[in-house]
Scaffold this motif. Structure first.
Motif, mmCIF file in Angstrom:
data_model
loop_
_atom_site.group_PDB
_atom_site.id
_atom_site.type_symbol
_atom_site.label_atom_id
_atom_site.label_comp_id
_atom_site.label_asym_id
_atom_site.label_seq_id
_atom_site.Cartn_x
_atom_site.Cartn_y
_atom_site.Cartn_z
ATOM 1 N N LYS A 3 3.682 5.422 -5.934
ATOM 2 C CA LYS A 3 3.483 5.342 -7.385
ATOM 3 C C LYS A 3 2.457 6.379 -7.843
ATOM 4 O O LYS A 3 2.676 7.080 -8.847
ATOM 5 N N GLU A 4 1.348 6.511 -7.126
ATOM 6 C CA GLU A 4 0.321 7.484 -7.493
ATOM 7 C C GLU A 4 0.864 8.907 -7.394
ATOM 8 O O GLU A 4 0.552 9.758 -8.233
ATOM 9 N N SER A 5 1.686 9.159 -6.388
ATOM 10 C CA SER A 5 2.301 10.475 -6.252
ATOM 11 C C SER A 5 3.192 10.780 -7.454
ATOM 12 O O SER A 5 3.147 11.885 -8.007
ATOM 13 N N GLU A 49 2.933 9.466 -10.420
ATOM 14 C CA GLU A 49 2.080 9.622 -11.598
ATOM 15 C C GLU A 49 1.469 11.018 -11.649
ATOM 16 O O GLU A 49 1.372 11.617 -12.722
ATOM 17 N N ARG A 50 1.065 11.558 -10.480
ATOM 18 C CA ARG A 50 0.543 12.926 -10.443
ATOM 19 C C ARG A 50 1.629 13.923 -10.840
ATOM 20 O O ARG A 50 1.367 14.859 -11.597
ATOM 21 N N LEU A 55 2.099 1.722 -3.481
ATOM 22 C CA LEU A 55 1.035 2.223 -4.360
ATOM 23 C C LEU A 55 0.851 3.726 -4.199
ATOM 24 O O LEU A 55 0.672 4.447 -5.189
ATOM 25 N N GLU A 56 0.901 4.214 -2.966
ATOM 26 C CA GLU A 56 0.773 5.650 -2.727
ATOM 27 C C GLU A 56 1.932 6.412 -3.365
ATOM 28 O O GLU A 56 1.733 7.473 -3.964
ATOM 29 N N ASN A 58 0.829 -1.211 0.000
ATOM 30 C CA ASN A 58 0.000 0.000 0.000
ATOM 31 C C ASN A 58 0.860 1.257 0.000
ATOM 32 O O ASN A 58 0.542 2.236 -0.691
#
Length: 98
Positions: A35-37, A39-40, A32-33, A29
């Motif tokens: 990775k999302e950061s 991507e943003r 994943l956070e 998890n």
């Protein structure tokens, strides 16, 4: 009976490892956070790149825009033209003075 307790103990240890271990669900998890950061950040940087590319095209093609940019960013003026520089409270000149 002893076998059942042993199996339950082994399953419990495996479950704890899968949740809290170095490659467990909690770590997953967190990754994943991250990775999302990223991507943003990529989306924001791509937008910035697109804006800069548009600006470059404007500077290449639009003489008036180029002239306005030179005046604004380089504090230059045409001969016989007055130039007024208005600094915000947060801005400083090249000497570090307000």
């Amino acid at each position: 009976m002893k076998n059942n307790i042993l199996y339950i103990f082994i399953i419990l240890i495996l479950l704890i490892y899968f949740i809290f271990g170095s490659n467990g669900l909690l770590k997953y998890n967190d990754l994943l956070e991250i990775k999302e950061s990223y991507e943003r950040q990529i989306v924001e940087l791509e937008e910035k790149i697109n804006d800069l590319e548009k600006r470059i095209e404007l500077l290449k093609r639009d003489k008036d825009y180029l002239e306005e940019t030179i005046k604004k960013e380089l504090n230059m003026a045409k001969p016989n033209e007055d130039l007024y520089i208005i600094l915000d409270d947060n801005e400083t000149d090249s000497n570090g003075n307000n």
